[in-house]
Structure formats: structure tokens, C-alpha cells
Design a protein around this motif. Structure first.
Motif, short mmCIF file in Angstrom:
data_model
loop_
_atom_site.label_atom_id
_atom_site.label_comp_id
_atom_site.label_asym_id
_atom_site.label_seq_id
_atom_site.Cartn_x
_atom_site.Cartn_y
_atom_site.Cartn_z
N GLU A 271 18.06 -2.52 1.61
CA GLU A 271 17.18 -1.81 2.51
C GLU A 271 17.96 -1.18 3.65
O GLU A 271 17.55 -0.22 4.27
CB GLU A 271 16.14 -2.77 3.10
CG GLU A 271 15.19 -3.29 2.04
CD GLU A 271 14.69 -4.68 2.36
OE1 GLU A 271 15.29 -5.33 3.24
OE2 GLU A 271 13.73 -5.12 1.73
N GLU B 64 5.52 -2.62 -5.77
CA GLU B 64 6.02 -1.31 -6.19
C GLU B 64 5.30 -0.20 -5.43
O GLU B 64 5.94 0.70 -4.87
CB GLU B 64 5.76 -1.18 -7.70
CG GLU B 64 6.56 -0.11 -8.37
CD GLU B 64 6.09 0.08 -9.81
OE1 GLU B 64 5.78 -0.94 -10.47
OE2 GLU B 64 6.01 1.23 -10.24
N TYR C 230 0.28 4.40 2.32
CA TYR C 230 0.77 5.44 3.23
C TYR C 230 -0.23 5.69 4.35
O TYR C 230 0.08 5.57 5.54
CB TYR C 230 1.03 6.72 2.44
CG TYR C 230 1.39 7.89 3.31
CD1 TYR C 230 2.54 7.88 4.08
CD2 TYR C 230 0.56 9.01 3.36
CE1 TYR C 230 2.86 8.95 4.89
CE2 TYR C 230 0.88 10.08 4.17
CZ TYR C 230 2.03 10.05 4.93
OH TYR C 230 2.35 11.11 5.74
N ASP D 32 6.30 -0.31 -1.70
CA ASP D 32 7.66 0.15 -1.44
C ASP D 32 7.72 1.67 -1.43
O ASP D 32 8.45 2.27 -0.67
CB ASP D 32 8.61 -0.40 -2.52
CG ASP D 32 9.06 -1.81 -2.20
OD1 ASP D 32 8.93 -2.20 -1.02
OD2 ASP D 32 9.53 -2.52 -3.10
N LYS D 33 6.92 2.25 -2.30
CA LYS D 33 6.93 3.70 -2.40
C LYS D 33 6.25 4.35 -1.21
O LYS D 33 6.66 5.39 -0.74
CB LYS D 33 6.20 4.09 -3.69
CG LYS D 33 7.06 4.93 -4.63
CD LYS D 33 6.25 5.37 -5.83
CE LYS D 33 6.38 4.37 -6.97
NZ LYS D 33 5.40 4.62 -8.04
N LYS D 34 5.19 3.73 -0.74
CA LYS D 34 4.34 4.44 0.20
C LYS D 34 4.35 3.94 1.64
O LYS D 34 4.02 4.68 2.55
CB LYS D 34 2.88 4.38 -0.30
CG LYS D 34 2.65 5.16 -1.57
CD LYS D 34 1.18 5.21 -1.87
CE LYS D 34 0.87 6.16 -3.01
NZ LYS D 34 -0.54 6.08 -3.41
N SER D 35 4.69 2.68 1.81
CA SER D 35 4.49 2.10 3.12
C SER D 35 5.40 2.72 4.17
O SER D 35 6.57 3.00 3.91
CB SER D 35 4.73 0.59 3.05
OG SER D 35 4.58 0.04 4.31
N CYS D 36 4.87 2.92 5.35
CA CYS D 36 5.65 3.51 6.45
C CYS D 36 6.15 2.45 7.42
O CYS D 36 6.87 2.77 8.37
CB CYS D 36 4.80 4.50 7.23
SG CYS D 36 4.00 5.69 6.21
N GLN E 11 7.11 8.18 4.20
CA GLN E 11 6.67 7.27 3.14
C GLN E 11 7.85 6.48 2.62
O GLN E 11 8.93 7.02 2.45
CB GLN E 11 6.12 8.08 1.98
CG GLN E 11 4.70 8.54 2.16
CD GLN E 11 4.08 8.92 0.85
OE1 GLN E 11 4.12 8.14 -0.09
NE2 GLN E 11 3.50 10.09 0.79
N GLY E 12 7.60 5.25 2.35
CA GLY E 12 8.63 4.46 1.66
C GLY E 12 9.66 3.83 2.57
O GLY E 12 10.59 3.19 2.10
N THR E 13 9.53 4.02 3.88
CA THR E 13 10.51 3.39 4.76
C THR E 13 10.18 1.92 5.01
O THR E 13 11.02 1.18 5.49
CB THR E 13 10.59 4.12 6.11
OG1 THR E 13 9.26 4.29 6.59
CG2 THR E 13 11.26 5.46 5.97
#
Lengths: 573, 658
Positions: A7, A126, A91, A129-133, A464-466
Motif C-alpha cells: 500500500e 475487492e 466510492y 479496494d477498487k473504490k474506497s477513498c 478512488q481506490g486510495t
């Protein structure tokens, strides 16, 4: 304390260095004027007159409060209803969270009954991880209890970094577990060192009430609170706490919505139970009178379980308990379904998908209704919005505190900011905001997440995804320290009991009146788990009813001397 | 009373003007006297209360005695009580099977006693005839040759009603050592003149058959009047019918359900909900054995696993929290179903607290501590003497907290707990020894029928917690009210059954199994010194205990039918039912706008699997066929993108906030 290498790369690229100047750092235990220097997503220095490298971005706090970023412990950003996901996904939802000063969420993984917990967990991870800010973690809901679950739970705790699991006392025929399964689940989770979250409502009675209310022809959203009166919530809370006490396991009540449920939690804490209560934004800021609104869409927007209490004094009461520490954590229960999704239940309130918004408004309303009213001080504000959650779910002091080495999730809070809540201006994708039109004092000016400024004077800059998954270890101290000592105590008790075994065997059994055919049905306790030793059943070979069976007078049969002649056994000792 | 009534009617002219009423021969509506607690006009002269006008039910039993009236005519000199208040119909309820009572026609006069009812105490003489109190007052004119008892200023109280016994209860092919004869004798010896026994039908068997069996046993042996509770051990539609006929035809108004004894008697929350709903509609009292059976089963397994097999395992596996939890749940269900609740065997502080809190919140709930929980505690489970420890085994168990009895007595005195039962259910040591290697097999039950009244007197009245009127209320009157037998039982008044006790407040007894009247070898109160004891007990108009000698005859006890809807419990419930009906009206009005919303539904995928709905089993599932969407919509990103769906009719106001 360091982020995992995988990360790290994302974070390091930004390599942001920040210094927050002239703010008052407020933790849950103290407030102090200090500057905060942040590098690589970590707080490096806290103090006055810091020596920092040049070219560092400086934020002037101007005497505003600098607080640890909020932790929202109850969101459902990916919980599908009848195949459709909520309109706020990871997101959308985390964006709303950040805009409200919340820099970490803990989302509920809700597998369907029969689905593998691990698979569901991976699916959620999954997506997140892709969308969360912002940073996130996950609770797992256990849809039903069986032997196979145990292995998965063990794996989740030991390898996946999950330390909290939710069980349901409601949703009969779907998620609901009977008391005996709850007992087993509590026992098992306690061994793993997990926190047991409980959705506390009496599902049996709700099912009865629902069919009764539908039978009366009430199909609108008002049927929802009518069929789930707050008594049923309080009853289930009481039962959950009783179970927790018996198993000696910490219990965390999600969504405390009513006065009586909150009082039950408070009373139990006074008696020494290890129990935590989580009111949500909705129960702290609004009430259930809106279920009777003539506007169906509005009424349906409030549908959540347990329902908001129709008693308008509830929010005030919950704030009081929150202020004095009887309730510990504020979640949001954010689970956003659009009006069209809610309309699935237009002819039957039991089909309305449940959930209200609140992730964005959460911190603002606690400030507005508790701190600004003089119920709560700013340190307690930090405790209930962030620190307590971090402690209960074993994130402390990485999260929930402004200290050297903690994650740089920081909010600069302006107590004088005034905002009017409206669906038009919100981050959430919902058409309705259940707090529509309410004025809220206090709000974030700057929000720093992972060392980066994501919210600055009304502007949100997120990617997104950070968000990183934050794994959590079992046996959080705040919940388990007492449990450990109590376990020891209970072991001691067991020893002294064990010593008693001997004399019991000395008793000469002379079951004169017992016919040797005890039917299984007549004993009130036969169906208990099989006793370890059942010696007497084979030892007695009586030839049937005895001649004096019908003579119940004591004088006739007083002392039946056993072969060994132990006459003292019937004398009072 | 019969002949008096006749005579009075003839001499109506002699009646003082203020007492004479038009149409005195008619039943007087009870409101005219302002309820049972207010004094009737003229009561202070003669200390009589018009009893018959106050009775509810029981009419059917009158006809067989029409003949008696004539032959009992001689006692017509009694003129010093207001005739207008006596109606011609008498209240003697004697069944055909009691000819000996009539033959003997016992007449008794108790002189110089202080009558203590639940509302007041006063000095007066009592004259009884034919098992009914005929006159109360000073200087009564009574026929000659009447047996006179000098009370010497002692208290005369209504005979106790033990609302909870298990006499002759079958258990694994044997039965409790105290049968109806033995048990009622013990009760009489303690000043209790009526018992209410629990009928426990085997799960799956007929309630009516069980009831008849118990009737048979009791009719044959009981020495005092009795009534019956019926325990509902399983639930289905045929049981429902049986419950209805028990209420309507058999004179049973209280039914017990079990929240414990998993896989045997235990009923689920839904079943209990249905039972309470049903009882609430038909005027029954829902009694509950409140313990969480699920958790108990788990705890028992754990105890046995730990190697704890003695009686201490019983109390360790049934901690008082589980009792409190179940009481809380029962209260919740009862308040949801609007049914009066009666919690049998309140054994712990926390359970009692839940009841008193619920009462403060307005729930109709009654709590019944038992003799054992008021008189002793659970420390004895740890006794080294197995037989002694086992004799204390009962469910819920006695609390190991030694301050419990004191606490329960306090709540009893303050009215938060309502009645005292004994839960008398005695097993011999040999029977208890069934569970010598496994505490879960120990048959459960303690003695207490004989000690009941003395324990309360000693622990509550002597200590100054409770006054003598409250003593009468908790030992007798409240039970009579809950059973709807008041004022026939539970009160000393003209027309009441002559079940009364002369209570000696100074007597001191030491309880011991050597002298008690129960057949059990052990007495859980062994060695306890109790102040207060009955000096004389009159049951059905006959002296059954005098100078310590018991003269009880098996088979003289009558079954007393209890009618449904006792005012004590149902007045409030009825009023609330009406409130609940009113509440539903505004809800119904909301229906309209909801259905108009249908064109808006777009979010749901048509492939709604039944599994995914969090609320199973909807009554109507209209939307499944109504919506034909072409697949799941893309998850929307911004509200702006999909904010307002215009339905065909153009209802734009549906999404605006009102």
C-alpha cells in the motif's frame, strides 16, 4: 504502525508533507495548543515550534480544533437488497464520509445464508479496494450458525484481520439465530477474541406483529415502527447482554435506536457487564414521527431496523447517555437505497429495503446536539466519534488519536460553521436526506486522510481506490482485559466446585419409589445433554412397583439404611 | 343466609327507612355500593357487607340448595343487620357430594376477635352457618347451642389461599410424596384453607383429560377447597379449543406456559405470543415459568462437562440472570399482546426488579414469590450433605444471595409483588436420589404449603415491613381477586365462605421435619423459628385445627370454578384494548397514497429470490408480478443523474419533501 509495503507505494508517490499550525489538538483525554507535522501519511511530530523541512505545505488552523479523523463503525456500502446494490457504493459513501470529517469506515460484509463467509469477505475487499477513498475495515455478519462457519471464522480472525462479527436476533427465517446458537456463537467468538456485534430485536415477535399489522390493512411505512415497537428492541438487548454475561463475552449493540434499549445498556454497564452501545446518526438527530408522513417516499426514507423511535425526546436522551459514557460509539448505519428501490415495498412495508443515510452528517450532529448544547465536552466528542471506536476494534492508537506515529487522519474542526442539510448539497447519491432542512453547527474545514488534504474549504479532492484495508487484531484491550480476569475468576470457581464431587458419590441411592421404567417424557430434564456418567440406571434392578408405593407417610419409610449403614445421610448436616 | 333472606323480605316494613329500598328482592347492581372496597351503608352498625350483590359468576351453583332454605328456617331472629342488604338468593354453594356438611349443619360463633381484611381491621363477632358467614357484628343474636369460640382479641383473618401447589404430581412413574390429602392437611395446618394446584398434562396429551384426572384425584382426597391451573405444555389448534372449553365450561381461568425445560415443556416465543393473544381475548390469566431454557441447556452441558454433578450444579447452571431475562421477555410479549401476566416463582432480586419496573411502566403483571424464596436462600446447595442440598432443588433455583429473602419481602410489602404461593412439590430423598450422579435428573420441588403464612408473618410483619392488612392481601385476598373468586374467598364478610383463621401473633414455632404435616423427610426451613401461627382454622365452616390438633377429612374439598375476566387484571386490559382499536384508525387512512406510487418502482431487479429479502414471508407479494424491468440498473453515481423519475401521471410532488 507502518503501512504495508504494497500500500505504501501509492502513499509515497504523493509524499505529502504537511504542517498544521496554530491549532488546538484535541484528543479524547486532553486538549493542547500544538502544531502537527505529517509526512508519508504518518504524524511525525506534535508540539510547538517544530523544526520542519522547507517547502512544506502549511495549513493555518487559526485556533480551530485539530481532532483525529472520525471513524464510522457502521456502514453498509455494498449490502445488496434483492440483487440491487445501495446507491452509495464505496466510492460514493467514503466521499460522503470524508466530507463530513470521517476518515475511516468499517463496513458490514453481509453474506447470504449459505454463502461462504470468506468468499463474501474477499468480494467486499475487492470492491472496496477498487473504490474506497479512505481507509476502511470490515465487520462480518454471520447469517447463520453451523459447524462449518467455525473454521472460516478462525481463518478470518487469524489471517484476514477481522475481529468483529455481527449476529442477528431479528429477521426470522433468514438471519435470525435462536438463543442456543447465539450462545454457541458467543462462546466461539470469545475464544477467538472477537467483538460480537448484535442486531438486537426480537425477530419472533416482529414476525407475529408484522402479520398482524398487515392483517389490519396497514401496508405503509408506518407499519414498520408499529410492528417493531421499541420494547422488542429493549428485550433483545437485555437478552443479548444476559448471553454475554453467561458466556463472559463482550457484546456490542449496533444501532441503539430507543430510550429503553439505551437504558438497558446503561443499566447493564452499571452492573459490570462488558457491553457497548452504538447509537447512529439517525437516532441521534431525528425521530420516528416521519413514518406517518403523507409523503410515501419521505416516510420510506426513514425505514431502518430497529426503527427510529416515534418518541421525539429520544435523540436528546441518547445524547445524554453518550455524553456520560453509557453509550460509547456513534455509527451512521449508512445504507442508502434510492426511492425507487424503497418502492419495492410500496404495497408492503416489510419489503421496503432498510437503511438511512448519515455518514456525512454523523460528526456534525453530535457536535450540534451534544457539544453545542453543553452536554458533552470536546474531548468526549473525540472519544465517541473516533477514539472509542478505535479502541473497541483494536485500531488504537494508530487511529483515533493525534500522536506521533499515528496515521495522519486529521480533521480541522470549526465549531462555528453552520450548514443546512439538504439532499441538493450532499455527497451521497440519495434523493432524500432524512435530515433535510436541519441546521447543523460545527463542521470540518480541512480533512486530512492518509496525510493528504482531501477536503479543503468545501472542495473535495479524492481518488478512488486510495483507501487501504486496515487489518485488526483480536483481543482488543478495552473489551477483553476484564474478560480475561473474569475468566480466571471463573476458573477458580470451577475448582472449588470440583472439590465437592466426592461426598456426592457417598450418598446411598435407595430409590424405593422409582419404578424402573422412567419414561423419557415425564422428566422435566431428560432432554438435557446426556450426562457424563449415568451409573445408576444400570445399577438398579427393581422388580417393579413396590408394595408401599402408595404410602407416602414419612414414618413408614424414614431411614432406608443402605448396606453400608450410613445413617447420617438423612440427618440434617 | 337463605332463610334470613326470606324472613327479611317478609318483614320489609320493619326496616329502617334509610335502609329500605324499592325492589329489594332484586339483585343489587354492584355499583350501588361503590365497589367491593367501600363500606356499605349501615356497615358500621352491624359490620356486614352485602355480599351477594357483589358476586360475579357462581350463579349456577345455587339451585340445588333451594330445599335447604326451608329446613334451615329457624334462625330467623337475626334482625340486627340491615335486611335490605340481604337478598333472598343465598350464596351457599354446596355440591351434591357434600351431604355431610348439610347433615352436620355446623354453626359457629367466633367472639371477641379482631377481623382483619385487606382493607381494614375492626372488632366484631362472626356467626357462621352452613359453611357461609351469616352475620358479622357486635352482640349477634344467634340460635342456642351454637359452638362458641373465644378469640380473645386475636386476629381473625380470611383463610390463606395457596395459589401454587403441585400435589400428587406424577413424575417418572412415581408422584410427589404429598398427595392431595397430605398436602391439603399441611396447608390447613398452616392456616391455608384453599389451594390452587397445577395440572401438568404430558406434552402431546389432552389438556381436558389431564384436567379431569386431576379433578378426580383432588375430589377424592382434598381436605379443603381447591381450584386448578392448567399448564400448556404444547400448542396447536386442538389445544386452543381445549383451552377455550376449559375457560368456558370447566372453571379454569389461568394457564401456565414454560419458557424453560427445553425439548419438553418449553414453548417458543411465537407460540407464547399466540397463547397470550388467545388468553387475552378470552379472559385468561397467562402464567409463566420464566427461565431461559435455551441457555440453561447450554449451561447444564457445560457444568456436566466440568465435572460438576451435585446439586450445586443446579444453581450454577440456572443463574438468576436467566430468570430475569425470561421475565423481561415475558413482560414484553404480554404487553405486546395486551394480556395480563402472572410470573410464577419469583426467586431472585433481579427478576423481582424487572417485575416492579414493568409495573411502574404500567404493565399488568403480577409476581408470585414462594415460601422458599421468602424464607431461605440458595447457599444450602453447597451443603456437604447431598440429601439436604438436593431437597432445595427447585426451578428457578433459590438465589445464593442471602439478602434475597429480605428484598423480596420488601417488594411484597410495597405491593410490587402481589401474591405468595408455596410451589409445594415434595419428593422424598429416595426420589431426589434419581439425580445423585447428575443434577439435571434431580426432581425439582420444595415444601412450603404449611410454612407459607408463618414465614411471611415472621419475615415481613414482625420486622415491620408489612401491616396486617397487607398480610391478608398477599396471603389470601389478592389471590382470590386474580382467580376471580373474590369476595367469596379472601374476605371476611357476610356471604363469604367461612374459611377463616384465628391468627396467634405471639406463637413461636420451630419448623422441623419431625413435626410437620408433609410426608417429606426434609424441610427446607428446618430449624427456623417462626413467630405467628394459626391458633384455630375454620374451613368450610368446620373447625379443622384446634389446639394443635388437625381434624381434616379427605374428600371434603370442593372444586371451586374460576370465571374468566377477573376485574383485578382485566379492567385495565379492557380499557387498553379500546385504546388500541382507536389507534389503528389513523393508520388505515394512510393507505391511499402508497398504492398510487406504483409507477415509480424501478430499482428492483425482477429476479428477486426469496432468500435475499430480509423480511421473509410477506403477506402480499404484489410487486413480483407487477414489475417487468429489463434487468438491473447500473449503480448510479450521482444523485443528479437519476434524481427524479417522472411517473406517467407526472406526480412530481412525490419526491419532494413535504
Amino acid at each position: 504502525m507502518q503501512p504495508k509495503p504494497a500500500e505504501e507505494s501509492a502513499v509515497v508517490q504523493y509524499n505529502e508533507r504537511l504542517v498544521i499550525k496554530g491549532g488546538r489538538v484535541v484528543n479524547d483525554d486532553q486538549s493542547q495548543y500544538a502544531d502537527v507535522y505529517v509526512e508519508d501519511g504518518i504524524i511525525k511530530q506534535v508540539g510547538e515550534n517544530l523544526i520542519v523541512p522547507g517547502g512544506v505545505k502549511v495549513i493555518e488552523a487559526n485556533g480551530c480544533m485539530v481532532i483525529p479523523g472520525g471513524i464510522d463503525v457502521n456502514t453498509c456500502l455494498h449490502k445488496p437488497y434483492l440483487g440491487t446494490p445501495p446507491v452509495d457504493d464505496f466510492y460514493q459513501g467514503t466521499k460522503a464520509a470524508l466530507a463530513g470529517g470521517t476518515t475511516m469506515i468499517i463496513d458490514h460484509v453481509t453474506p447470504q445464508p449459505g454463502e461462504s463467509l470468506l468468499e463474501a469477505f474477499e468480494k467486499w475487499q475487492e470492491v472496496a479496494d477498487k473504490k474506497s477513498c479512505c481507509d476502511y475495515s470490515l465487520h462480518l455478519d454471520i447469517p447463520h450458525w453451523h459447524e462449518g462457519v467455525k473454521e472460516e471464522l478462525e481463518q478470518l480472525v487469524q489471517e484476514k484481520g477481522i475481529n468483529s462479527f455481527q449476529v442477528y436476533m431479528a429477521y426470522k427465517g433468514l438471519f435470525q439465530m435462536p438463543d442456543s446458537q447465539l450462545y454457541e456463537a458467543f462462546s466461539f467468538l470469545k475464544e477467538l477474541g472477537a467483538v460480537v456485534l448484535v442486531h438486537a430485536e426480537n425477530g419472533d415477535l416482529i414476525a407475529q406483529e408484522q402479520s398482524k399489522i398487515l392483517g389490519m390493512g396497514i401496508t405503509g411505512p408506518e407499519g414498520h415502527p408499529l410492528s417493531r415497537p421499541e420494547e422488542l428492541e429493549a428485550e433483545a438487548v437485555f437478552r443479548a447482554i444476559t448471553l454475554g454475561n453467561r458466556v463472559n463475552c463482550p457484546v456490542y449493540i449496533t444501532k441503539v435506536m430507543s430510550k429503553s434499549a439505551a437504558d438497558t445498556v446503561a443499566t447493564a454497564r452499571k452492573k459490570g457487564s462488558v457491553v457497548f452501545g452504538e447509537p447512529i446518526t439517525a437516532s441521534l438527530a431525528t425521530d420516528g414521527s416521519h413514518y406517518w408522513s403523507k409523503n410515501w417516499a419521505k416516510a420510506a426514507a426513514y425505514v431502518t431496523s430497529p426503527p427510529l423511535s416515534p418518541d421525539p425526546t429520544t435523540p436528546d436522551h441518547l445524547h445524554s447517555l453518550l455524553s456520560c459514557g453509557d453509550l460509547q460509539v456513534v455509527g451512521s448505519g449508512h445504507c442508502a437505497y434510492s426511492t425507487s428501490q424503497k418502492a419495492i415495498g410500496k404495497d408492503n412495508f416489510t419489503l421496503i429495503p432498510e437503511g438511512t443515510n448519515g455518514v456525512e452528517e454523523r460528526m456534525g450532529f453530535v457536535w450540534d446536539k451534544a457539544v453545542a448544547m453543553g452536554k458533552m465536552d470536546e474531548n468526549q466528542f473525540v472519544a465517541v466519534t473516533s477514539t472509542n471506536a478505535a479502541k473497541i476494534f483494536n485500531l488504537y492508537p494508530r487511529k483515533g488519536r493525534i500522536a506521533v506515529g499515528s496515521d495522519a487522519d486529521i480533521v480541522i474542526w470549526d465549531p462555528d460553521k453552520i450548514k443546512t442539510i439538504t439532499a441538493k448539497a450532499q455527497q451521497s447519491a440519495l434523493e432524500y436526506n432524512i435530515f433535510e432542512g436541519m441546521e447543523c453547527h460545527g463542521g470540518p474545514v480541512y480533512v486530512v486522510s492518509q496525510g493528504r488534504i482531501v477536503f479543503e474549504e468545501g472542495n473535495l479532492q479524492v481518488h478512488q481506490g486510495t483507501g487501504r484495508f486496515i487489518s485488526r487484531k483480536p483481543f482488543p484491550d478495552v473489551a477483553y482485559q476484564r474478560i480475561k480476569y473474569r475468566n480466571k475468576m471463573m476458573c477458580k470457581q470451577g475448582v472449588s466446585r470440583g472439590m465437592y464431587d466426592g461426598p456426592v458419590y457417598d450418598v446411598p441411592a435407595t430409590p424405593k419409589y422409582i419404578t424402573p421404567a422412567p419414561s423419557a417424557k415425564t422428566s422435566p430434564t431428560t432432554h438435557q445433554p446426556p450426562p457424563i456418567r449415568n451409573l445408576h440406571q444400570s445399577n438398579f434392578s427393581l422388580s417393579g412397583a413396590q408394595i408401599d408405593d402408595n404410602i407416602p407417610r414419612r414414618s413408614g419409610h424414614r431411614i432406608v439404611a443402605p448396606p453400608g449403614g450410613r445413617s447420617n445421610i438423612t440427618s440434617l448436616g | 343466609m337463605a332463610e334470613r333472606g326470606r324472613g327479611d323480605a317478609d318483614r320489609d316494613g320493619d326496616v329502617p327507612v334509610y335502609l329500605a329500598r324499592p325492589g329489594t328482592a332484586d339483585q343489587l347492581p354492584r355499583q350501588q355500593h361503590g365497589g367491593v372496597f367501600s363500606n356499605v351503608e349501615g356497615a358500621y352498625e352491624s359490620k356486614t357487607i352485602d355480599f351477594d350483590a357483589l358476586t360475579v359468576g357462581q350463579r349456577s351453583s345455587r339451585s340445588p340448595r333451594a330445599t335447604n332454605r326451608e329446613e334451615l328456617k329457624p334462625s330467623k331472629h337475626e334482625t340486627n343487620f340491615p335486611p335490605a342488604l340481604i337478598e333472598p338468593e343465598d350464596t351457599l354453594r354446596i355440591k351434591k357430594k357434600d351431604p355431610q356438611i348439610l347433615d352436620k349443619s355446623e354453626r359457629l360463633l367466633i367472639k371477641g376477635g379482631r377481623i382483619v381484611n385487606d382493607d381494614q381491621s375492626f372488632y366484631a363477632d362472626i356467626y357462621m352457618e352452613d359453611g357461609v358467614i351469616k352475620q358479622i357484628g357486635d352482640n349477634l343474636i344467634v340460635p342456642g347451642g351454637v359452638k362458641t369460640i373465644e378469640a380473645d382479641g386475636k386476629m381473625v383473618i380470611p383463610g390463606g389461599i395457596d395459589i401454587h401447589t403441585h400435589l400428587q404430581m406424577p413424575f417418572r412413574g412415581t408422584s410427589t410424596v404429598d398427595d392431595f390429602s397430605q398436602g391439603t392437611k399441611a396447608a390447613l395446618a398452616g392456616g391455608t384453607t384453599m389451594i390452587v394446584d397445577h395440572v401438568i398434562p404430558e406434552p402431546g396429551s389432552s389438556l381436558l383429560e389431564g384436567f379431569e384426572r386431576w379433578r378426580e384425584w383432588a375430589d377424592e382426597k382434598a381436605c379443603c377447597d381447591y381450584a386448578l391451573h392448567v399448564d400448556i405444555t404444547h400448542w396447536n389448534d386442538s389445544v386452543k379449543q381445549e383451552v377455550l372449553s376449559l375457560i368456558k365450561e370447566k372453571g379454569v381461568n389461568s394457564f401456565q406456559v414454560y419458557m424453560a425445560f427445553k425439548d419438553l415443556y418449553q414453548l417458543s416465543n411465537s407460540e407464547i405470543y399466540e397463547i397470550f393473544t388467545f388468553l387475552g381475548e378470552h379472559g385468561g390469566i397467562a402464567q409463566v415459568h420464566a427461565e431461559n431454557g435455551e441457555i440453561i441447556a447450554e449451561e447444564q452441558a457445560r457444568m456436566l462437562e466440568m465435572g460438576i454433578t451435585g446439586p450445586e450444579g443446579h444453581v450454577l447452571s440456572r443463574p438468576e440472570e436467566l430468570e430475569a431475562e425470561a421475565v423481561f421477555r415475558a413482560v414484553t410479549i404480554a404487553s405486546q399482546t395486551n394480556c395480563p401476566l402472572y410470573v410464577t416463582r419469583v426467586m431472585s432480586k433481579s427478576a423481582a426488579d424487572i417485575i416492579s419496573q414493568a409495573r411502574k411502566k404500567g404493565n399488568v403483571v403480577f409476581g408470585e414469590p414462594i415460601t422458599a424464596s421468602l424464607g431461605t436462600d440458595g447457599t444450602h446447595y453447597w451443603s456437604k450433605n447431598w440429601a439436604k442440598a438436593a431437597s432445595f432443588v427447585t426451578s428457578p433455583p433459590l438465589s445464593p444471595d442471602p439478602t434475597t429473602p429480605d428484598y423480596l419481602n420488601t417488594l411484597l410489602a410495597s405491593g410490587d409483588l402481589s401474591v405468595v404461593g408455596s410451589a409445594h412439590c415434595t419428593f422424598s430423598v429416595a426420589q431426589k436420589a434419581i439425580g445423585k450422579d447428575d443434577f439435571t435428573q434431580i426432581p425439582e420441588g420444595v415444601n412450603g404449603a404449611e410454612e407459607r403464612m408463618s414465614v411471611i408473618w415472621d419475615k415481613a410483619v414482625v420486622t415491620g415491613k408489612m401491616d396486617e392488612n397487607m398480610f391478608v392481601a398477599v396471603t389470601s385476598t389478592n389471590a382470590a381477586k386474580i382467580l376471580n373468586l373474590y369476595p367469596r374467598k379472601g374476605r371476611i364478610a357476610v356471604g363469604s365462605d367461612s374459611d377463616l383463621v384465628i391468627w396467634d401473633t405471639d406463637a413461636v414455632r420451630t419448623i422441623t421435619a419431625k413435626t410437620h404435616h408433609s410426608a417429606a423427610e426434609y424441610n427446607v426451613f428446618e430449624g427456623m423459628e417462626l413467630r405467628g401461627a394459626p391458633m384455630l382454622v375454620v374451613c368450610q365452616g368446620k373447625i379443622v385445627l384446634e389446639d394443635g390438633n388437625l381434624h381434616a377429612t379427605a374428600g371434603t374439598g370442593r372444586f371451586i370454578p374460576c370465571s374468566p375476566f377477573p376485574d383485578f387484571a382485566y379492567k385495565r386490559v379492557k380499557a387498553r384494548k379500546q385504546m388500541a382499536i382507536l389507534k389503528a384508525v389513523p393508520r388505515g387512512m394512510y393507505d391511499g397514497p402508497v398504492s398510487e406510487f406504483s409507477p415509480m418502482s424501478r430499482g428492483g431487479t425482477p429476479s428477486a429470490s426469496a432468500r435475499t429479502s430480509p423480511t421473509k414471508a410477506p403477506v402480499r407479494n404484489l410487486h413480483q408480478s407487477g414489475f417487468t424491468l429489463s434487468g438491473p440498473e447500473e449503480a448510479p453515481i450521482r444523485a443528479a443523474g437519476r434524481r427524479t423519475f417522472m411517473p406517467p401521471g407526472g406526480r412530481s410532488n412525490i419526491t419532494s419533501l413535504s
